[in-house]
Design a protein around this motif. Structure first.
Motif, mmCIF file in Angstrom:
data_model
loop_
_atom_site.group_PDB
_atom_site.id
_atom_site.type_symbol
_atom_site.label_atom_id
_atom_site.label_comp_id
_atom_site.label_asym_id
_atom_site.label_seq_id
_atom_site.Cartn_x
_atom_site.Cartn_y
_atom_site.Cartn_z
ATOM 1 N N PRO A 48 2.652 5.216 18.492
ATOM 2 C CA PRO A 48 3.877 5.931 17.501
ATOM 3 C C PRO A 48 4.375 5.005 16.676
ATOM 4 N N SER A 49 4.908 4.050 17.036
ATOM 5 C CA SER A 49 5.653 2.939 16.123
ATOM 6 C C SER A 49 4.806 2.433 15.104
ATOM 7 N N SER A 50 3.591 2.123 15.325
ATOM 8 C CA SER A 50 2.448 1.814 14.450
ATOM 9 C C SER A 50 2.127 2.919 13.397
ATOM 10 N N PHE A 51 1.980 4.254 14.116
ATOM 11 C CA PHE A 51 1.502 5.323 13.524
ATOM 12 C C PHE A 51 2.383 5.443 12.297
ATOM 13 N N TYR A 52 3.677 5.655 12.847
ATOM 14 C CA TYR A 52 4.647 6.434 11.788
ATOM 15 C C TYR A 52 4.679 5.324 10.386
ATOM 16 N N SER A 53 4.656 4.139 10.724
ATOM 17 C CA SER A 53 4.743 3.023 9.497
ATOM 18 C C SER A 53 3.762 3.202 8.525
ATOM 19 N N CYS A 54 2.437 3.764 9.036
ATOM 20 C CA CYS A 54 1.447 4.204 8.107
ATOM 21 C C CYS A 54 1.586 5.016 7.085
ATOM 22 N N LEU A 55 2.725 5.981 7.276
ATOM 23 C CA LEU A 55 3.194 7.079 6.416
ATOM 24 C C LEU A 55 3.707 6.278 4.999
ATOM 25 N N LEU A 56 4.293 5.111 5.302
ATOM 26 C CA LEU A 56 5.086 4.337 4.204
ATOM 27 C C LEU A 56 4.200 3.494 3.206
ATOM 28 N N ILE A 57 2.858 3.343 3.692
ATOM 29 C CA ILE A 57 2.366 2.149 3.145
ATOM 30 C C ILE A 57 1.622 2.468 1.506
ATOM 31 N N ASN A 58 1.395 3.824 1.147
ATOM 32 C CA ASN A 58 1.261 4.257 -0.142
ATOM 33 C C ASN A 58 0.818 5.582 0.015
ATOM 34 N N ARG A 59 0.621 6.396 -1.102
ATOM 35 C CA ARG A 59 0.331 7.671 -1.424
ATOM 36 C C ARG A 59 -1.084 8.117 -0.265
ATOM 37 N N ILE A 60 -2.223 7.407 -0.523
ATOM 38 C CA ILE A 60 -3.270 7.705 0.017
ATOM 39 C C ILE A 60 -3.345 7.415 1.743
ATOM 40 N N TRP A 61 -2.550 6.508 1.928
ATOM 41 C CA TRP A 61 -2.245 6.187 3.530
ATOM 42 C C TRP A 61 -1.401 7.494 3.946
ATOM 43 N N CYS A 62 -0.458 7.900 3.182
ATOM 44 C CA CYS A 62 0.363 9.021 3.642
ATOM 45 C C CYS A 62 -0.525 10.274 3.674
ATOM 46 N N GLU A 63 -1.322 10.743 2.872
ATOM 47 C CA GLU A 63 -1.937 11.806 2.839
ATOM 48 C C GLU A 63 -3.221 11.705 4.312
ATOM 49 N N THR A 64 -3.456 10.813 4.382
ATOM 50 C CA THR A 64 -4.614 10.500 5.359
ATOM 51 C C THR A 64 -3.775 10.598 6.701
ATOM 52 N N THR A 65 -2.698 10.026 6.692
ATOM 53 C CA THR A 65 -1.783 10.064 8.055
ATOM 54 C C THR A 65 -1.424 11.458 8.366
ATOM 55 N N VAL A 66 -0.882 12.335 7.578
ATOM 56 C CA VAL A 66 0.040 13.376 7.802
ATOM 57 C C VAL A 66 -1.033 14.559 8.464
ATOM 58 N N PRO A 67 -2.342 14.876 8.073
ATOM 59 C CA PRO A 67 -2.814 15.750 8.873
ATOM 60 C C PRO A 67 -3.251 15.405 10.525
#
Length: 493
Positions: A20-39
Motif C-alpha cells: 500500500p505505501s508504494s502503491f498510493y504514492s504512484c497516484l502522485l507521480i503524474n496524470r498518466i500514473w494517476c489514471e492507471t493507478t485509480v482503476p
C-alpha cells in the motif's frame, strides 16, 4: 519513470498493489500514473483498506469519496429528510471511482455506515436511506464480479442489476433468502461459490432451497467451497441438499472443498475434479462409506485432514498419474505403508508433498523419493519420538535433484534432539541445490502449566531457537541454505 507508457506502468502497478505505501504514492507521480493507478486501486478498495493502519479515519475518507458521487437531486432529497452529510464533501470527484469497483463485501459497506452513524450520531432509519443511495450508485455505475455476504444482511429490492455479472459469490446459511432468490433470477455465470455453514438443524435459518436454486441456475460452475464452522453441529439435511445440487454440474465442477463426511454419493459423479479438499474429524473406521468407491482420474491436487489412510489410499490408486500436489494429515497411520506405496506407485508427477509420518511408515519413504523424481517441496509432520535421523539419512541419500524446499514439523520436545540430526543432514547436502528450510515446533501441553512454569519453559525454547538460528546462519554463509525460518507455536488448549 514519467515517460513510461501505460502498459508498462500497469505491469509495475500489478506488482505493487499489495504494498500500500508504494502503491498510493504512484497516484502522485503524474496524470498518466494517476489514471492507471485509480482503476486498480478501486477494483477492490476493501483489500487495500484492510491493511490501512488508521481504519476509522480511513473509513470516513473512503465513505466521503463514495458519497461525493451522489447527485445534487439526491443530496437535496436527503437534506429534506434531515440528512446533511455534504458540507465537507467535494461535489464532483476527479474520477468516477464507482465504475471501477468490482469486488464488493457487503459487511464492509455495513462497517463504513456504522462508523458514519457512530461519528455523527445518526439514527438507523437514516442510515438505511444513505445505504439506499449508495446501492443506487452501484446499480447505475458498475457491474460487480464478486459479492461477499457473511452476515444476515438485506438488500434493497430493485438494485440487483449491479450484481447480474457475478463470477464469485461468498455467503453463509444465514444469508437472506430474498437475496439468494433475487440472485438466482439474474445470475447464470457464477464460477465460484463459497458457502459457510454456521448453524444446526434446530436453528431457523435454513435457506438451502434458495442456495440450491442459485447453484443449479449456473451454467459454468467451476469451484465450490463448503466450509463448516462448527464440527459439532448437526446440519445433515442442509448439507445433503448442497451435495445433491452439485450433481447437475458434474461436467463443469473442477475444484471442491467439503468440511464434512459426505452424506450422499455425489462425489462419484464429479469425475472431472482437478482439486479435492476433504476435512472431517471422525474416529470411527466404519464411516466414510460414500468415499470408499469414488474414482477421480483427473485429480491433480489432493488435500485431506483426519481422513482414514485406507480411504485416501484407494482414492489415490483411482487416479491416473496427474496428481502434482498432496497434503495429508491423517489419524489411522498404522497401515503397513499402504498410503506411501499408493503415492509412489501412482503419483510419478508429484511436485509438492505434505505428509504425517511415524516410524512405522518411514521405511517405505525412500521408494517415494526414488519414484517421484519431480518432487521439489516436502513437508513432514513427525509424531512424538519420530526418528528424524533416519528421515534425514534417507533424504540425503535419495532426494530427487529438484527437491530444495523442506518443512519439518514436530512437537517442541523434539527441537533440541532434532538439532544434531539437522546438522548432519546439512553437512551431507553440499554440492546440491541450495535449500529453503522451515522448522515448525508445536506445543499444547505447556498451556496447561501454571503461568510461571510456562514462562520458564518458553524462555528455554527461545534460547534453543536462537542456538538453532545461529547454526543455520552458518550454512547460509556456506551456500547450503538459501533461506530459513524457525517457528515455535504454542497452541491454546
Amino acid at each position: 519513470m514519467s515517460k513510461l507508457n501505460k502498459d508498462v506502468i500497469f505491469l509495475i502497478l500489478k506488482e505493487l498493489q499489495n504494498v500500500p505505501s508504494s502503491f498510493y504514492s504512484c497516484l502522485l507521480i503524474n496524470r498518466i500514473w494517476c489514471e492507471t493507478t485509480v482503476p486498480i486501486l478501486w477494483k477492490n478498495p476493501t483489500k487495500l483498506f484492510r491493511s490501512y493502519k488508521r481504519k476509522c479515519k480511513a473509513s470516513k475518507n473512503l465513505l466521503n469519496i463514495i458519497l461525493s458521487h451522489i447527485s445534487e437531486e439526491s443530496r437535496d432529497d436527503l437534506k429534506n429528510q434531515g440528512i446533511d452529510l455534504f458540507t465537507e464533501i467535494q461535489k464532483k470527484p476527479l474520477f468516477n471511482y464507482i465504475r471501477y469497483w468490482r469486488y464488493l463485501d457487503l459487511n464492509f459497506l455495513e462497517y463504513l455506515l456504522n462508523v458514519l452513524g457512530t461519528s455523527i450520531n445518526i439514527e438507523k432509519s437514516k442510515i438505511f436511506l444513505i445505504k439506499n443511495e449508495i446501492l443506487y450508485l452501484f446499480n447505475i455505475n458498475t457491474k460487480f464480479v464478486s459479492l461477499s455476504i457473511s452476515a444476515p444482511l438485506s438488500l434493497i429490492s430493485g438494485f440487483e442489476d449491479c450484481f447480474s455479472k457475478l463470477e464469485y459469490f461468498y455467503c453463509n446459511n444465514k444469508t437472506s433468502s430474498k437475496i439468494l432468490e433475487g440472485l438466482a433470477q439474474t445470475n447464470k455465470q457464477i464460477r465460484k461459490f463459497e458457502i459457510i455453514i454456521m448453524c444446526d438443524d434446530r436453528e431457523n435459518s435454513d435457506n438451502s432451497t434458495e442456495i440450491v436454486k442459485l447453484i443449479e441456475a449456473q451454467r459454468n460452475l467451476k469451484e465450490i467451497n463448503f466450509i463448516r464452522k462448527n464440527f459439532y453441529m448437526n446440519a445433515k439435511s442442509y448439507c445433503k441438499n448442497l451435495e445433491e445440487s452439485l450433481i447437475k454440474h458434474a461436467d463443469t465442477v473442477q475444484y471442491l472443498r467439503i468440511d464434512w463426511e459426505p452424506i450422499t454419493k455425489f462425489l462419484s459423479y464429479l469425475v472431472n475434479l482437478v482439486s479435492l479438499d476433504l476435512t472431517y474429524i471422525c474416529y470411527d473406521r466404519n464411516h466414510y462409506d460414500n468415499l470408499k468407491t469414488i474414482s477421480l482420474p483427473l485429480l491433480k491436487f489432493l488435500k485431506a485432514k483426519h481422513i482414514p489412510s485406507n480411504i485416501l489410499s484407494s482414492l489415490i490408486e483411482s487416479t491416473k498419474g496427474y496428481l502434482v500436489e498432496i497434503s495429508i494429515l491423517y489419524h489411522y497411520i498404522f497401515d503397513k505403508g499402504r498410503l506411501i506405496r499408493a503415492i509412489y506407485q501412482n503419483c510419478l508427477n508429484l511436485k509438492i508433498l505434505k505428509l504425517s509420518m511415524t516410524n512405522e511408515n518411514i521405511s517405505d519413504f525412500e521408494y517415494l523419493l526414488i519414484n517421484c523424481q519431480y518432487l521439489n517441496s516436502l513437508e513432514v509432520i513427525g509424531t512424538n519420538y519420530f526418528d528424524w535421523d533416519e528421515l534425514f539419512e534417507i533424504l540425503t541419500k535419495s532426494s530427487p535433484i529438484g527437491l530444495f524446499k523442506f518443512t519439518f514439523t514436530s512437537p517442541i520436545s523434539d527441537l533440541k534432539r532434532k538439532m544434531n540430526s539437522i546438522k548432519l543432514f546439512l553437512d551431507n547436502w553440499k554440492d546440491r541445490h541450495s535449500m529453503s528450510l522451515y522448522i515448525v515446533s508445536l506445543e499444547e501441553a505447556y498451556m496447561k502449566m501454571l503461568k510461571q512454569q510456562r514462562r520458564k519453559f518458553q524462555q528455554q525454547d527461545k534460547q534453543q531457537q536462537q542456538i538453532l538460528e545461529n547454526l543455520l546462519q552458518q550454512y547460509v554463509a556456506m551456500g547450503i541454505i538459501e533461506k530459513f525460518s524457525i517457528q515455535i507455536s504454542y497452541t491454546k488448549f
